[in-house]
Structures are given as C-alpha cells and as structure tokens.
Design an enzyme around this catalytic site. Structure first.
Site, PDB file in Angstrom:
ATOM      1  N   HIS A  25     -24.456 -25.590  -9.603  1.00  0.00           N
ATOM      2  CA  HIS A  25     -25.149 -26.861  -9.342  1.00  0.00           C
ATOM      3  C   HIS A  25     -26.134 -27.165 -10.483  1.00  0.00           C
ATOM      4  CE1 HIS A  25     -23.736 -27.525  -5.292  1.00  0.00           C
ATOM      5  NE2 HIS A  25     -24.429 -26.574  -4.714  1.00  0.00           N
ATOM      6  N   THR A  67     -18.505 -30.061  -2.892  1.00  0.00           N
ATOM      7  CA  THR A  67     -18.265 -28.849  -3.683  1.00  0.00           C
ATOM      8  C   THR A  67     -17.171 -27.983  -3.058  1.00  0.00           C
ATOM      9  OG1 THR A  67     -20.669 -28.887  -3.944  1.00  0.00           O
ATOM     10  CG2 THR A  67     -19.509 -26.966  -4.818  1.00  0.00           C
ATOM     11  N   THR A  68     -17.319 -27.734  -1.748  1.00  0.00           N
ATOM     12  CA  THR A  68     -16.392 -26.849  -1.042  1.00  0.00           C
ATOM     13  C   THR A  68     -14.965 -27.387  -1.167  1.00  0.00           C
ATOM     14  OG1 THR A  68     -18.210 -26.631   0.533  1.00  0.00           O
ATOM     15  CG2 THR A  68     -16.117 -25.625   1.154  1.00  0.00           C
ATOM     16  N   LYS A 110     -24.002 -30.941  -1.884  1.00  0.00           N
ATOM     17  CA  LYS A 110     -23.456 -31.757  -0.792  1.00  0.00           C
ATOM     18  C   LYS A 110     -22.583 -32.935  -1.246  1.00  0.00           C
ATOM     19  CE  LYS A 110     -24.144 -29.670   1.987  1.00  0.00           C
ATOM     20  NZ  LYS A 110     -23.700 -28.246   2.014  1.00  0.00           N
ATOM     21  N   SER A 129     -26.130 -35.677   4.154  1.00  0.00           N
ATOM     22  CA  SER A 129     -25.445 -34.393   4.227  1.00  0.00           C
ATOM     23  C   SER A 129     -26.421 -33.250   3.933  1.00  0.00           C
ATOM     24  CB  SER A 129     -24.270 -34.389   3.229  1.00  0.00           C
ATOM     25  OG  SER A 129     -23.528 -33.212   3.340  1.00  0.00           O
TER      26      SER A 129
HETATM   27  P1  PAP Z   1     -22.564 -27.412  -1.150  1.00  0.00           P
HETATM   28  O1  PAP Z   1     -23.088 -28.273  -2.256  1.00  0.00           O
HETATM   29  O2  PAP Z   1     -23.660 -26.779  -0.324  1.00  0.00           O
HETATM   30  O3  PAP Z   1     -21.527 -26.441  -1.592  1.00  0.00           O
HETATM   31  P2  PAP Z   1     -20.673 -29.381  -0.361  1.00  0.00           P
HETATM   32  O4  PAP Z   1     -19.390 -28.705  -0.110  1.00  0.00           O
HETATM   33  O5  PAP Z   1     -20.858 -30.075  -1.667  1.00  0.00           O
HETATM   34  O6  PAP Z   1     -21.871 -28.384  -0.095  1.00  0.00           O
HETATM   35  O7  PAP Z   1     -20.921 -30.491   0.730  1.00  0.00           O
HETATM   36  C1  PAP Z   1     -20.430 -30.468   2.005  1.00  0.00           C
HETATM   37  C2  PAP Z   1     -19.911 -31.842   2.306  1.00  0.00           C
HETATM   38  O8  PAP Z   1     -18.540 -31.935   1.933  1.00  0.00           O
HETATM   39  C3  PAP Z   1     -20.000 -32.123   3.795  1.00  0.00           C
HETATM   40  O9  PAP Z   1     -20.173 -33.536   3.910  1.00  0.00           O
HETATM   41  P3  PAP Z   1     -20.802 -34.213   5.224  1.00  0.00           P
HETATM   42  O10 PAP Z   1     -22.080 -33.494   5.518  1.00  0.00           O
HETATM   43  O11 PAP Z   1     -21.031 -35.645   4.841  1.00  0.00           O
HETATM   44  O12 PAP Z   1     -19.801 -34.076   6.294  1.00  0.00           O
HETATM   45  C4  PAP Z   1     -18.611 -31.665   4.224  1.00  0.00           C
HETATM   46  O13 PAP Z   1     -18.219 -32.178   5.471  1.00  0.00           O
HETATM   47  C5  PAP Z   1     -17.767 -32.207   3.100  1.00  0.00           C
HETATM   48  N1  PAP Z   1     -16.477 -31.517   3.001  1.00  0.00           N
HETATM   49  C6  PAP Z   1     -16.246 -30.186   3.129  1.00  0.00           C
HETATM   50  N2  PAP Z   1     -14.948 -29.936   2.995  1.00  0.00           N
HETATM   51  C7  PAP Z   1     -14.326 -31.115   2.811  1.00  0.00           C
HETATM   52  C8  PAP Z   1     -12.958 -31.493   2.614  1.00  0.00           C
HETATM   53  N3  PAP Z   1     -11.988 -30.599   2.607  1.00  0.00           N
HETATM   54  N4  PAP Z   1     -12.691 -32.797   2.444  1.00  0.00           N
HETATM   55  C9  PAP Z   1     -13.675 -33.718   2.445  1.00  0.00           C
HETATM   56  N5  PAP Z   1     -14.981 -33.424   2.616  1.00  0.00           N
HETATM   57  C10 PAP Z   1     -15.311 -32.130   2.799  1.00  0.00           C
END
Ligand code: PAP
Length: 331
Positions: free
Chosen positions: A143, A81-82, A78, A173
């Site tokens: 991770h 990563t994405t 969180k 998150s």
């Molecule tokens: P993962 O570790 O399960 O892969 P990950 O992608 O690290 O998840 O975390 C998702 C967070 O990145 C979310 O944060 P939030 O819950 O505080 O909103 C998500 O909204 C955010 N996120 C995803 N895509 C983007 C992006 N393009 N720019 C900025 N933040 C992003």
C-alpha cells in the site's frame, strides 16, 4: 482478565511493541494523531502509518531488492486489493495451476497469503526475509505511496499495477473494515469522526488523494511501467481489463485460451460471490489476526449512498476537485 491474558489475546495487527530502536527513534520525531484502530498514526514521508506498519516500511525500504521480472500490485487500502491479488495470481500462474481443477490455490488460501504485502507481512515479520522460495515472476503487493517505494523498485524494470477506487466507497469500506478490526472493548468509530480524519488525509496510507496522484502521474509518464486501474472499471468490464493486464504484464491470452474461455474462468473464480463463499474466507484468519471474512463486505459500487449525508458528499467532491484539478484524473 489479567494483563497477561489480554496481551495473549491481542491480535498481531495491533501489537505495537516489537519495534527496532531505529523505528522507536524515528517515531519520536514524527507528527502523530489518534489512529482508527491502532493507538496512533504517524506521518512519514507525507503519509500516515501505524507503528507496526512503519517498522515494515523501514525494513523493506532498506532491504527489498526488486528484480526486473517482479510484479508489484500497489493499492490504496480498501480499493479491491484482495480481488486484484486473486486475479493477478490466477493470471500469472495459469500454466502452473489449471482453473478447471478444484485444487487451485485460490480455493483454499486467502489471496493475501498468496500475494503477500511487503511492509505488512514479509518485512514486518522479518527485517530481511529470505524470498528465495518465490518463483518467477514474483508477485508482491504494497500500500506504499510512490514516494516511499524501496529504491530498487524505481531502479528496476519491474512492473507495477496500481488499483484505486472512488474516495466515497473507499472511505465507507475503510470505516467498516477498521470497525471490524477494533476489539470489543474499544467500541466502534463513528462515521462522523473518521470522516473528518479522512478528509484531512489522516487515514491508513492517506492522504488518499496524494496516494492516487503519485501513481497517476507516474502511469502517465511511464505507461509501460505503471498500469493504473480503478475498481469501478474493473467491476464494469472485468474480462476486458484482465486481458489488458495480461498484455501489460507480457503474458497475453492466446487465441486458444480465449476460445477456451480462460479469461471468463479466471474472472468467475475470483468473483466476490465465489471467493466470499469459500470455507477459507468464511472461517479462516490471517496470521496477523484479521478474519479473512473482513476483506469481503459486499463488493458493490456506490454503497456510499447508503451512508453519506449530502454535506459529506459535497465535501468529498470538493476535495477531489481541488486535489485532482488539472491532473486529468477524475472519480
Ligand atoms: P485491503 O486494502 O485491506 O487489502 P481490499 O481488498 O482493498 O482491502 O478492500 C476490500 C474491498 O474489496 C471490500 O469492499 P466493500 O467494503 O465496499 O465491500 C470488499 O468487499 C471488496 N472485495 C473483496 N473481494 C472482492 C471481489 N472478489 N470482487 C469485488 N470486490 C471485492
């Protein structure tokens, strides 16, 4: 609902029954705690994993062969990563896939499909997957904490990009995400219950602070091998950090590219607003069963202010101060 139907409806990320005997034996010897989504979390090499995840960890520790040209994105869950997967994919492949076309792979694929997790995808679906279809430089993610990385990664000259995020937003998150992953009949986790767990280090790939410190120390010792970046820095100056990433990875932007605004175009394509509004990310699912939309909540810095009590903030700040004391790292 019959037993069979309910098993059919169980998403793959919740399956706990496809383990090798080695994994079953190991699990029986590990400390266990109630999980946030999966039934249990197990402590392996100092960090907490689900049983499914652990299967992938063991397989990739045994079989993954790093190449010097590989790029490994490591993140705390969180932390964005994405987002970083999309930025790295677009950056590294910018000569293969032009950004101006509306056919870029990122417009029709969730970033997790383009930059797969070692232990959560490749090595959990197959004990020793064939990776020959990956073009060089191969881009993988994980991770895994530093201590648990496959040995071949440490022994090779491959580059690691490490991303983390302040623990308060990371926690919120993670709480929101894991509640989305829980099936309706499981109900949701209260903020209070999982906060206690997070503080004790009992969270996916936690303790959070030990994870971050492992890579922080490595990036200080070997800055040419490990690039350490925070979500907040990336949010504040995405173009600057994308250029630094390109330099680190040996694929700096040429002055022609800078003039043509390629840096800005990548940042724009990978922005929260753009990625989260794509059909694939609004309606699609990963093969493991998660909705792609679950990876896009609001993407803001400081959202914790809407959820954490002053006592919770104080507690997290104190843990951060204690754990990071003397390291030079601050959140
Ligand atoms: P993962 O570790 O399960 O892969 P990950 O992608 O690290 O998840 O975390 C998702 C967070 O990145 C979310 O944060 P939030 O819950 O505080 O909103 C998500 O909204 C955010 N996120 C995803 N895509 C983007 C992006 N393009 N720019 C900025 N933040 C992003």
């Amino acid at each position: 609902m019959s037993m069979q139907t309910s098993q059919l409806l169980t998403p793959r990320y919740l399956t706990e029954n496809e383990l090798t005997q080695e994994c079953i034996d190991l699990i029986s010897s590990l400390p266990a705690e109630k999980g946030w989504v999966a039934t249990k979390l197990y402590k392996y090499q100092g960090f907490w994993h689900t049983s499914r995840q652990l299967q992938g960890v063991l397989s990739c520790q045994k079989h993954f062969q790093a190449q010097d040209t590989d790029i490994l994105l490591v993140t705390t869950p969180k932390s964005g990563t994405t987002w970083l997967k999309s930025l790295l994919f677009a950056l590294v492949n910018r000569s293969r896939f032009t950004l101006t076309l509306d056919q870029h792979p990122l417009l029709s694929n969730n970033p997790h499909m383009l930059v797969p997790f070692l232990e959560l995808k490749l090595y959990v679906e197959d004990e020793n997957p064939d990776l020959s279809c990956f073009t060089s430089p191969r881009l993988f993610s994980t991770h895994l904490p530093y201590i648990s990385l496959p040995k071949s990664i440490m022994d090779s000259n491959c580059k690691t990009v490490y991303l983390c995020r302040n623990p308060k937003d990371t926690f919120i998150s993670l709480w929101a995400f894991t509640n989305k992953l829980r099936l309706d009949e499981m109900g949701t986790n209260s903020l209070h219950d999982v906060f206690e767990k997070f503080c004790r280090g009992v969270s996916l790939y936690g303790p959070f602070w030990d994870h971050v410190l492992g890579y922080w120390e490595e990036s200080v010792k070997n800055p040419e091998k490990v690039f350490f970046i925070k979500y907040e820095e990336m949010k504040e100056q995405p173009e600057l950090h994308l250029r630094k990433l390109a330099d680190f990875l040996g694929c700096s932007f040429s002055s022609k590219e800078v003039k043509e605004n390629i840096v800005e175009s990548i940042v724009e394509m990978c922005s929260f607003d753009n990625l989260s509004s794509l059909k694939v990310n609004k309606e699609g699912k990963l093969p493991s069963g998660e909705d792609n939309s679950a990876f896009f909540r609001n993407g803001k810095v400081g959202d914790w202010k809407n959820y954490l009590t002053p006592e919770m903030v104080d507690r997290l700040d104190k843990i951060s101060e204690e754990k990071l004391n003397g390291s030079g790292l601050k959140f």
